[in-house]
Design a protein around this motif. Structure first.
Motif, PDB file in Angstrom:
ATOM      1  N   VAL A 172      -4.780  -1.997 -12.271  1.00  0.00           N
ATOM      2  CA  VAL A 172      -3.522  -1.891 -13.020  1.00  0.00           C
ATOM      3  C   VAL A 172      -2.324  -1.648 -12.105  1.00  0.00           C
ATOM      4  O   VAL A 172      -1.231  -1.358 -12.576  1.00  0.00           O
ATOM      5  N   THR A 173      -2.523  -1.774 -10.791  1.00  0.00           N
ATOM      6  CA  THR A 173      -1.434  -1.546  -9.845  1.00  0.00           C
ATOM      7  C   THR A 173      -0.915  -2.874  -9.319  1.00  0.00           C
ATOM      8  O   THR A 173      -1.686  -3.678  -8.775  1.00  0.00           O
ATOM      9  N   GLU A 174       0.370  -3.102  -9.476  1.00  0.00           N
ATOM     10  CA  GLU A 174       0.992  -4.348  -9.042  1.00  0.00           C
ATOM     11  C   GLU A 174       0.763  -4.561  -7.550  1.00  0.00           C
ATOM     12  O   GLU A 174       0.924  -3.649  -6.741  1.00  0.00           O
ATOM     13  N   GLY A 179       3.559   6.951  -6.945  1.00  0.00           N
ATOM     14  CA  GLY A 179       3.487   7.757  -5.732  1.00  0.00           C
ATOM     15  C   GLY A 179       2.258   8.616  -5.607  1.00  0.00           C
ATOM     16  O   GLY A 179       2.153   9.432  -4.686  1.00  0.00           O
ATOM     17  N   ARG A 180       1.270   8.456  -6.501  1.00  0.00           N
ATOM     18  CA  ARG A 180       0.025   9.214  -6.413  1.00  0.00           C
ATOM     19  C   ARG A 180      -0.951   8.530  -5.466  1.00  0.00           C
ATOM     20  O   ARG A 180      -0.872   7.329  -5.230  1.00  0.00           O
ATOM     21  N   ALA A 211      -3.255   3.918   3.716  1.00  0.00           N
ATOM     22  CA  ALA A 211      -3.578   4.547   2.433  1.00  0.00           C
ATOM     23  C   ALA A 211      -2.726   3.933   1.328  1.00  0.00           C
ATOM     24  O   ALA A 211      -1.544   3.657   1.530  1.00  0.00           O
ATOM     25  N   VAL A 212      -3.346   3.729   0.172  1.00  0.00           N
ATOM     26  CA  VAL A 212      -2.653   3.111  -0.957  1.00  0.00           C
ATOM     27  C   VAL A 212      -2.136   4.194  -1.891  1.00  0.00           C
ATOM     28  O   VAL A 212      -2.862   5.133  -2.250  1.00  0.00           O
ATOM     29  N   ALA A 238       0.832  -1.209   0.000  1.00  0.00           N
ATOM     30  CA  ALA A 238       0.000   0.000   0.000  1.00  0.00           C
ATOM     31  C   ALA A 238       0.866   1.260   0.000  1.00  0.00           C
ATOM     32  O   ALA A 238       0.497   2.272  -0.579  1.00  0.00           O
ATOM     33  N   ARG A 239       1.984   1.213   0.716  1.00  0.00           N
ATOM     34  CA  ARG A 239       2.998   2.281   0.707  1.00  0.00           C
ATOM     35  C   ARG A 239       2.650   3.488   1.573  1.00  0.00           C
ATOM     36  O   ARG A 239       3.454   4.426   1.685  1.00  0.00           O
ATOM     37  N   GLY A 240       1.479   3.517   2.191  1.00  0.00           N
ATOM     38  CA  GLY A 240       1.108   4.652   3.034  1.00  0.00           C
ATOM     39  C   GLY A 240       1.510   4.437   4.482  1.00  0.00           C
ATOM     40  O   GLY A 240       2.390   3.628   4.790  1.00  0.00           O
ATOM     41  N   ILE A 241       0.882   5.181   5.383  1.00  0.00           N
ATOM     42  CA  ILE A 241       1.175   5.100   6.810  1.00  0.00           C
ATOM     43  C   ILE A 241       0.218   4.105   7.457  1.00  0.00           C
ATOM     44  O   ILE A 241      -1.004   4.214   7.302  1.00  0.00           O
ATOM     45  N   VAL A 242       0.755   3.149   8.180  1.00  0.00           N
ATOM     46  CA  VAL A 242      -0.077   2.164   8.877  1.00  0.00           C
ATOM     47  C   VAL A 242      -0.754   2.848  10.064  1.00  0.00           C
ATOM     48  O   VAL A 242      -0.092   3.449  10.915  1.00  0.00           O
ATOM     49  N   SER A 243      -2.079   2.773  10.092  1.00  0.00           N
ATOM     50  CA  SER A 243      -2.866   3.456  11.116  1.00  0.00           C
ATOM     51  C   SER A 243      -3.893   2.493  11.705  1.00  0.00           C
ATOM     52  O   SER A 243      -4.097   1.390  11.196  1.00  0.00           O
ATOM     53  N   LEU A 244      -4.538   2.929  12.774  1.00  0.00           N
ATOM     54  CA  LEU A 244      -5.537   2.096  13.440  1.00  0.00           C
ATOM     55  C   LEU A 244      -6.828   2.889  13.574  1.00  0.00           C
ATOM     56  O   LEU A 244      -6.879   3.879  14.309  1.00  0.00           O
TER      57      LEU A 244
END
Length: 200
Positions: free
Chosen positions: A181-183, A171-172, A165-166, A53-59
């Motif tokens: 279409v996203t690996e 990086g968008r 968040a993905v 996902a590349r975003g910030i891991v949140s709860l």
């Protein structure tokens, strides 16, 4: 033009959540998130989120749990967006090293998820960010906290969700049409904005 969306829907996502699998959800603002039930969290699930996902891991959590944990809201300034309410970051008091590893963040999620809630289980600041659901849920706002917790309630699971968040490979912010279409995202169950009306 109708959007081409991956398969899932409420029933499909519930099935995968009950199998302790990461899924994708779209909030009411068009952002795609990866989510998993905190009740089943493992270091592998956290690692998949952080790497894919590349975003910030949140709860994402209910206001009542947030308050019971003794956490505080981050202040809003200069016209901050109203799609999510954010609290001060935290981590588990015991068993963690730097707090950054997938193992440490899974321990932190489990510390916040325990019942009865114990403030002494966590410390601040840390490496997991709380996102707080509005008290009226989806009727108040269709942010990631409201959507993810409504989905968990529909699945009969505790309303506490690990979310991230993905981002696309460029990086968008990831939108629904980017998912096929996203690996790394193809094949994951997906809850779109069109499905929100089906949630309790």
């Amino acid at each position: 033009m109708p959007r081409t969306l991956p398969l899932g829907g409420v029933a499909g996502c519930i099935r995968h959540l009950r199998l302790a699998e990461n899924i994708l959800i779209e909030d009411g603002f068009g952002q795609v998130w990866m989510m998993a039930p905190a009740a089943f969290v493992t270091p592998g699930m956290i690692n998949h989120m952080a790497g894919t996902a590349r975003g910030i891991v949140s709860l994402a959590m209910e206001l009542e749990r947030f308050a019971a944990l003794g956490l505080s809201f981050l202040p809003r300034r200069n016209g901050a967006r109203d799609d999510v309410d954010v609290g001060i970051s935290f981590e588990a008091c015991e068993g963690v090293t730097t707090g950054i590893s997938a193992q440490d963040r899974a321990l932190t999620v489990r510390a916040a998820a325990q019942d009865p809630i114990w403030q002494g289980a966590i410390t601040t600041p840390g490496h997991v960010i709380p996102l707080i659901e509005r008290p009226d849920g989806l009727t108040a706002r269709a942010g990631v906290a409201e959507v993810s917790l409504a989905l968990l309630r529909s699945a009969g699971l505790p309303p506490l969700a690990v979310v991230c968040a993905v981002l696309t490979e460029e990086g968008r912010d990831c939108a629904a049409e980017d998912v096929p279409v996203t690996e790394g995202l193809r094949g994951l169950a997906f809850l779109s904005r069109e499905n929100h009306a089906e949630l309790d």
